[in-house]
Write an enzyme that holds these catalytic residues in place. Sequence first.
Site, PDB file in Angstrom:
ATOM      1  N   HIS A 254       2.493  -2.081 -11.319  1.00  0.00           N
ATOM      2  CA  HIS A 254       3.498  -2.034 -10.266  1.00  0.00           C
ATOM      3  C   HIS A 254       4.311  -3.331 -10.279  1.00  0.00           C
ATOM      4  O   HIS A 254       4.128  -4.193 -11.144  1.00  0.00           O
ATOM      5  CB  HIS A 254       2.871  -1.755  -8.903  1.00  0.00           C
ATOM      6  CG  HIS A 254       1.817  -2.746  -8.477  1.00  0.00           C
ATOM      7  ND1 HIS A 254       2.076  -4.077  -8.313  1.00  0.00           N
ATOM      8  CD2 HIS A 254       0.499  -2.583  -8.192  1.00  0.00           C
ATOM      9  CE1 HIS A 254       0.982  -4.698  -7.928  1.00  0.00           C
ATOM     10  NE2 HIS A 254      -0.010  -3.818  -7.865  1.00  0.00           N
TER      11      HIS A 254
ATOM     12  N   CYS B 138     -15.127  -6.565   4.997  1.00  0.00           N
ATOM     13  CA  CYS B 138     -14.495  -7.332   3.921  1.00  0.00           C
ATOM     14  C   CYS B 138     -13.047  -7.630   4.337  1.00  0.00           C
ATOM     15  O   CYS B 138     -12.309  -6.703   4.712  1.00  0.00           O
ATOM     16  CB  CYS B 138     -14.514  -6.506   2.635  1.00  0.00           C
ATOM     17  SG  CYS B 138     -13.252  -7.019   1.463  1.00  0.00           S
TER      18      CYS B 138
ATOM     19  N   LYS C 183      -0.680   2.532  -1.659  1.00  0.00           N
ATOM     20  CA  LYS C 183      -0.575   3.826  -2.318  1.00  0.00           C
ATOM     21  C   LYS C 183      -0.431   4.923  -1.269  1.00  0.00           C
ATOM     22  O   LYS C 183       0.396   5.809  -1.400  1.00  0.00           O
ATOM     23  CB  LYS C 183      -1.861   4.063  -3.120  1.00  0.00           C
ATOM     24  CG  LYS C 183      -1.617   4.448  -4.556  1.00  0.00           C
ATOM     25  CD  LYS C 183      -2.944   4.623  -5.230  1.00  0.00           C
ATOM     26  CE  LYS C 183      -2.787   5.067  -6.659  1.00  0.00           C
ATOM     27  NZ  LYS C 183      -4.062   5.089  -7.356  1.00  0.00           N
TER      28      LYS C 183
ATOM     29  N   LYS D  52       2.130  -4.951   3.000  1.00  0.00           N
ATOM     30  CA  LYS D  52       1.451  -4.953   1.704  1.00  0.00           C
ATOM     31  C   LYS D  52       1.753  -3.627   1.005  1.00  0.00           C
ATOM     32  O   LYS D  52       1.872  -2.593   1.680  1.00  0.00           O
ATOM     33  CB  LYS D  52      -0.065  -5.052   1.939  1.00  0.00           C
ATOM     34  CG  LYS D  52      -0.636  -6.406   1.569  1.00  0.00           C
ATOM     35  CD  LYS D  52      -2.137  -6.389   1.602  1.00  0.00           C
ATOM     36  CE  LYS D  52      -2.679  -7.199   0.440  1.00  0.00           C
ATOM     37  NZ  LYS D  52      -4.100  -7.413   0.486  1.00  0.00           N
TER      38      LYS D  52
ATOM     39  N   HIS E  92     -10.515  -5.509   1.982  1.00  0.00           N
ATOM     40  CA  HIS E  92     -10.519  -4.044   1.950  1.00  0.00           C
ATOM     41  C   HIS E  92     -10.739  -3.408   3.314  1.00  0.00           C
ATOM     42  O   HIS E  92     -10.601  -2.198   3.458  1.00  0.00           O
ATOM     43  CB  HIS E  92     -11.590  -3.552   0.969  1.00  0.00           C
ATOM     44  CG  HIS E  92     -11.257  -3.878  -0.452  1.00  0.00           C
ATOM     45  ND1 HIS E  92     -11.627  -5.066  -1.052  1.00  0.00           N
ATOM     46  CD2 HIS E  92     -10.549  -3.193  -1.375  1.00  0.00           C
ATOM     47  CE1 HIS E  92     -11.165  -5.088  -2.286  1.00  0.00           C
ATOM     48  NE2 HIS E  92     -10.503  -3.968  -2.508  1.00  0.00           N
TER      49      HIS E  92
ATOM     50  N   HIS F 178       2.530  -6.791 -10.805  1.00  0.00           N
ATOM     51  CA  HIS F 178       2.167  -7.108 -12.196  1.00  0.00           C
ATOM     52  C   HIS F 178       3.422  -7.488 -12.980  1.00  0.00           C
ATOM     53  O   HIS F 178       3.415  -8.418 -13.788  1.00  0.00           O
ATOM     54  CB  HIS F 178       1.509  -5.905 -12.879  1.00  0.00           C
ATOM     55  CG  HIS F 178       0.327  -5.344 -12.137  1.00  0.00           C
ATOM     56  ND1 HIS F 178       0.279  -4.047 -11.711  1.00  0.00           N
ATOM     57  CD2 HIS F 178      -0.826  -5.921 -11.741  1.00  0.00           C
ATOM     58  CE1 HIS F 178      -0.868  -3.827 -11.079  1.00  0.00           C
ATOM     59  NE2 HIS F 178      -1.563  -4.960 -11.083  1.00  0.00           N
TER      60      HIS F 178
ATOM     61  N   CYS G 267     -19.216  -6.242  -1.436  1.00  0.00           N
ATOM     62  CA  CYS G 267     -18.047  -5.357  -1.365  1.00  0.00           C
ATOM     63  C   CYS G 267     -17.760  -4.817  -2.766  1.00  0.00           C
ATOM     64  O   CYS G 267     -17.513  -5.592  -3.692  1.00  0.00           O
ATOM     65  CB  CYS G 267     -16.821  -6.097  -0.821  1.00  0.00           C
ATOM     66  SG  CYS G 267     -15.331  -5.075  -0.941  1.00  0.00           S
TER      67      CYS G 267
ATOM     68  N   CYS H 241     -14.205  -5.685  -4.140  1.00  0.00           N
ATOM     69  CA  CYS H 241     -14.019  -7.058  -4.636  1.00  0.00           C
ATOM     70  C   CYS H 241     -15.016  -7.397  -5.743  1.00  0.00           C
ATOM     71  O   CYS H 241     -14.889  -8.442  -6.383  1.00  0.00           O
ATOM     72  CB  CYS H 241     -14.219  -8.082  -3.523  1.00  0.00           C
ATOM     73  SG  CYS H 241     -13.114  -7.874  -2.152  1.00  0.00           S
TER      74      CYS H 241
HETATM   75  O1  ME8 Z   1      -7.168  -9.422 -10.139  1.00  0.00           O
HETATM   76  N1  ME8 Z   1       2.737  -9.494  -5.490  1.00  0.00           N
HETATM   77  O2  ME8 Z   1      -6.330  -7.886 -11.650  1.00  0.00           O
HETATM   78  P1  ME8 Z   1      -5.230  -7.113 -10.782  1.00  0.00           P
HETATM   79  C1  ME8 Z   1       2.728 -10.328  -6.535  1.00  0.00           C
HETATM   80  N2  ME8 Z   1      -8.346  -8.309 -13.235  1.00  0.00           N
HETATM   81  N3  ME8 Z   1       1.854 -10.235  -7.550  1.00  0.00           N
HETATM   82  C2  ME8 Z   1       0.935  -9.267  -7.501  1.00  0.00           C
HETATM   83  C3  ME8 Z   1       0.877  -8.362  -6.427  1.00  0.00           C
HETATM   84  C4  ME8 Z   1       1.848  -8.513  -5.386  1.00  0.00           C
HETATM   85  N4  ME8 Z   1       1.922  -7.695  -4.341  1.00  0.00           N
HETATM   86  N5  ME8 Z   1      -0.129  -7.516  -6.654  1.00  0.00           N
HETATM   87  C5  ME8 Z   1      -0.685  -7.875  -7.852  1.00  0.00           C
HETATM   88  C6  ME8 Z   1      -7.179  -8.869 -11.228  1.00  0.00           C
HETATM   89  N6  ME8 Z   1      -0.043  -8.923  -8.376  1.00  0.00           N
HETATM   90  C7  ME8 Z   1      -8.140  -9.321 -12.273  1.00  0.00           C
HETATM   91  C8  ME8 Z   1      -7.616 -10.592 -12.919  1.00  0.00           C
HETATM   92  S1  ME8 Z   1      -7.787 -12.577 -14.662  1.00  0.00           S
HETATM   93  C9  ME8 Z   1      -8.972 -13.282 -15.545  1.00  0.00           C
HETATM   94  C10 ME8 Z   1      -8.514 -11.182 -13.948  1.00  0.00           C
HETATM   95  C11 ME8 Z   1      -0.321  -9.571  -9.663  1.00  0.00           C
HETATM   96  O3  ME8 Z   1      -4.821  -5.942 -11.609  1.00  0.00           O
HETATM   97  C12 ME8 Z   1      -0.703 -11.022  -9.486  1.00  0.00           C
HETATM   98  O4  ME8 Z   1      -0.537 -11.674 -10.697  1.00  0.00           O
HETATM   99  O5  ME8 Z   1      -5.704  -6.871  -9.408  1.00  0.00           O
HETATM  100  C13 ME8 Z   1      -2.169 -10.900  -9.153  1.00  0.00           C
HETATM  101  O6  ME8 Z   1      -2.862 -12.111  -9.278  1.00  0.00           O
HETATM  102  C14 ME8 Z   1      -2.574  -9.875 -10.175  1.00  0.00           C
HETATM  103  O7  ME8 Z   1      -1.452  -8.960 -10.232  1.00  0.00           O
HETATM  104  C15 ME8 Z   1      -3.854  -9.145  -9.845  1.00  0.00           C
HETATM  105  O8  ME8 Z   1      -3.999  -8.121 -10.785  1.00  0.00           O
END
Ligand code: ME8
Length: 635
Positions: free
Chosen positions: A24, A149, A304, A301, A152, A27, A132, A135
């Site tokens: 999304h 949590c 979905k 926030k 969540h 990312h 949780c 998390c």
């Molecule tokens: O946490 N606004 O993966 P994840 C800005 N796998 N950036 C956002 C966002 C938002 N609303 N939502 C997500 C994980 N992001 C772990 C990471 S690393 C060793 C492991 C971005 O798929 C932002 O970069 O939940 C956030 O830190 C990341 O997606 C979390 O991605």
Amino acid sequence: MISEKEMKNFYVTTPIYYVNASPHIGHAYTTIVADVMARFHRMAGYRTYFLTGTDEHGDKVAEAAREAGEAPQEYADRISGQFRALWPKLSITNDYFVRTTDPDHKEVVRSILQKVYDSGDIYFGEYEGHYCVGCERFYRESELVDGMCPDHLTVPETRKESNYFFRMSKYQNWLIGHIQDNPDFIRPERYRNEALAFLKEPLEDLCISRPKTRLTWGITLPFDEQYVTYVWFDALINYLTGIGYPDSEQFGISWPVSEHLIAKDILKPHGIYWPTMLKGAGIEPYQHLNVHGYWNIDQNKMSKSRGTVVKPLDLKDTYGLDAFRYFLMRDMVFGLDSNFSEEAFVQRINADLANDLGNLVSRSLSMAVKYCEGRVPAAADHPDDAPLIAKATGLFSEVEASFRSLQFHKALISIWEFINLTNRYIVEREPWVLAKDPPARPRLDTVVYNILEALRVIAVLVTPFMPDSAGDILRRLGIEDVEPQNFSSIGTWGGLPKGNVITRGTSLFPRVEYQKPDEGPATILTDVKEEISFEAFHKIDLRVAQVIEAQRVNKSDKLLKLKIDVGEERTIVAGIGKDYRPEDLVGKKIAVILNLKPVKLMGVESHGMLLATDTGDKVSLVSFDGDADVGAVIS
Ligand code: ME8
């Protein structure tokens, strides 16, 4: 020649995204920031390495695979494939895509676990607590909000498990000292403070295993077959695997200059677990942890269930990739949360891209074609041009300073100040007047050269943000090699070769109209005018006005300042001074658009625009048959 040792290096990483959901806008944002940084550093001569990838083990992914009715590996392959396929569509130039299910990654994780185990920093123990699933971690009583949590808003399960623990507590004082001695280790400052606040509480040891009786989807511990590795101890190590740890040359080059990019949601694993894990494994800490805020959608926030998950490809397909990249970089202050609204996005495209940059490109190229036979003319020094040239030569350092402090929006503001300065330079130098005066030919050439060279400087500096459009502008200026690493004249003036062939091309950033979701997709206006709805036409406030006063604008033979009556008094500036004398206009009834955003022309603010035809040779005002009432709506 620069020796290996002197070569400047840059290594940037994004989080590896969980494969439990499709990509999304969040990312896309982090990955685009990493890409902009990578491109900027390549352009500035750094040997650059850019890593992204996917995080594929753990409870969350196993559960998502179960829900999708797929085997975990099959599911992970599919969603990881979606991320991998998305990035080229957003012009992401990562050097490598790491997956935690890759065999070499599993090997590295096992070797690090063994190393830490052998050194005595991993022990076997029992733990009971609030867990949780979302998390994938235990919560302390004090961290729960109303027993739930905080992320969540679900009640955690009570779990008791025998597990392996990493002696994180042993490194608490070392970590506090490291953060204090290196003020930009975690940045911006608010996140450094947040990390130091965590560390005020005694740091507990980290549970780094899950029994296979409960979870099998993970990397088996090298010293106990009955357990898999906790997903964070596995995932963080990707930053080493992705550069060939332990013995590749790339690791030696990149690790000392590592720049991690994350959002605030994963500050704790990156700011606390990761440096202590590295310390335990005898590896130097990363250089910087760069933490940004969250994109919220219409002040909430993303969710979905509320249907507010913004898909990057939808925006790219509707508005164009460069507009999307520009908006994300321009509208978020790195470190703070930002609100995404499609309406604000459209306003930005129209104001900054269609108006400021797009107009500059089309005016500049048209003038080169019209006045200089489509070639870059020769320039001579002229004292009046010094302010433009001074701003241009200082611009690279200004932008670089903003990059260093992660203030990408400021970098863009600096570039846009220069775009506006160039637009003003055109209005003030009036090349169209010089063109009518043969002895002024050398001056006209210089003015046109300066405008084109300014455009080159702008195109070079926007390259990291908007690579396709920047390449397009450079090619129209006759520059064929648009690979950033080959730009040789960054921060200098005069890089545009005389004699280059100029191509005018079509409109680079067409204006876009925002339509509310129930009105269908947004319309992109092109040079060929498209159909518009009756409602869209009615948004234009068209009226009959009467001219009360008219005078010439200082130093301009084209612009007239008109005071008009439309039921209220207004000032507008109109480019009709060559065909109309001020005294002939007073009392005349004219057609005006009232709800145009005000603009400043030669220092005079114009609150509206009159309607006229302009063939290039002659301007002719729209007039009325019979006696039209002042202020009447034209429809
Ligand atoms: O946490 N606004 O993966 P994840 C800005 N796998 N950036 C956002 C966002 C938002 N609303 N939502 C997500 C994980 N992001 C772990 C990471 S690393 C060793 C492991 C971005 O798929 C932002 O970069 O939940 C956030 O830190 C990341 O997606 C979390 O991605």
